[in-house]
Design an enzyme around this catalytic site. Sequence first.
Site: not given
Length: 600
Positions: A332, A485, A487
């Site tokens: 991100e 990440d 998730n």
Amino acid sequence: MRHRAGLLAAVYHRFNQCRFFSPQFRRIFDMSLQKVVVTHESETPTVCLSFRYKEDRLKVDRIFNLQRSTQEDLGNILTRISGNIQKIAFKKNKKSSIDIEEIPVKMLRLDNEGIVSEDTTCYDSFVGSYNNHKLLIGDNHYIIDLNPPIIKSMDLPKNMMAGFPVYPNKFETVYAEKEHCVFRWFKSDLKFETEKVAKANLNKIKWIEVNVGVACMTTSEDVGRLLKVVATPFLGERKGENVEVMSTVLVSACPGECPFERRHHFTRTLAGENSLRVISYNILAELYTDSDHARSVLFSSCPPYALDMDYRKQLLTKELLGYNGDLICLQEVDEKVFNRDLYPVLSSQGIEGYYTAKGGQVTEGVAIFCRRNKLRILDRNRFILSNELQNNTLFADMWEKVQASVDLAERMIQRGTVLQVSVLESVENPSKLIVVGITHLYFHPDADHIRLLQAGISLQLLQQVMSLYETKHPEKEVSLIFCGDFNSTPECGVYRLMTTQLIDFDDMDWNIKSSELVKGVSLSHNLELDSACGCPPYTNYTTGFYGCLDYIFYQTDKFTIKQVIPMPSHEEVTQHVALPSITFPSDHIPLIADLTFRVR
């Protein structure tokens, strides 16, 4: 797990709710070397001129800028320069009896002091024969400086907190090497209560030089002061004009000790010989915080000023620098934050990196940073997983089975998920190569099957790169570190695939959504992988969700764990309800582990 549907349409730009006065951006022309700065890009139809003219009698001291056609006659340009100066002189002397005469402007040849014909084109005058011409304005002689190093733009942050690094924002150069630019930092001798009071007393300030370098670390003693930076651009030994920028806000008090500063106690020294400190961190892209929905729903516990990137990036840079990482894997990452903030600050500390954008129109992605005296980047690749699935023959069988469900195929190909793959060489031991993968898998709560397919694609691509380098360099040992990440919590298929090497045809994750059933697909690999930081109770903590989503997967037969940096306590995480907060810059907590190469 973060719900972000519809956020992109709601994104809009905002600043802190402070009263700013106008940015003080000023070029400082060295009058001891009077010159006309000329810029011209080949194949473009214009030439730009910039010079400082000072004449005390006429009360004129001004920088003049002109943009002219390459084919314009020199005579027209000289007349324009004279007229512009005369116009300013009239304005400055409206109430005086000084007679304002036309300012004579000529171009002379350096070889014989002869006058250059006014029929000569702008290009030939200022570009083609620039090194044989000079400009005469009144009694002032100007050399012509073609395409010198120039600072095009520079600003300082709209939020500066004591105890945090301050560095130039929006720093752009032309004809210059950014990494060789010199920055000198100053603070005001006076302290002020408000920006309004500071603005009214600018002429009373004396500036105290405090540092030389890309960044300036403020202290509690600086609260209430203004800062100023003077930057000098360089291209090799060629020096450009200085640019001066003064802060538009005062240094403010910090939020107190941040939990990451207590983690810094474990990272005061580098990882040491034959070891690497690896960091994986989702830093929360500005793209997902800069909307009413983000402020009122997703991150409602965080004050808007602390959600603003100008605030958060101060925490992020201090946090990352304090970990003394050798291999930093970020998710991100806003492209502009990488270019304007992360790269300049980290590269000044000997840590180089590169950014890889997601697919589609999203302006965020992943980034890797490596300490130069520990790791050398040999190769780098960008894989958009949906493209690989459709076009790489390695996945032809998987793609055929995915297409059996129209909904599944459509959902897979709409994803812009990226896998960044870098091949690194140990500087200390060049016989050690590391393939590093960084990704950020699809976020949606009902998409365990999508993430599992993405993880399977990623692993095969990583193994393919490993095999390539094992074939090219049979004398070297190739290992894998896979960060991101994901998730996915530990009970999900992604974690099981990584750590057990197999996801069978009948795995429960294939059936998580009835309209997108995954049939006939199994995944496997032969890598001995484990999570370097184990499975903490959570790595992501928001008002709507908390859980372990982030991992540093490493080969247990190639590395041993030397140290895992403890996570913040639950009390620290929840002190301000959830993340992010005034002391946590992201909704994720970085994972940090020191890995040591196994001795063979």
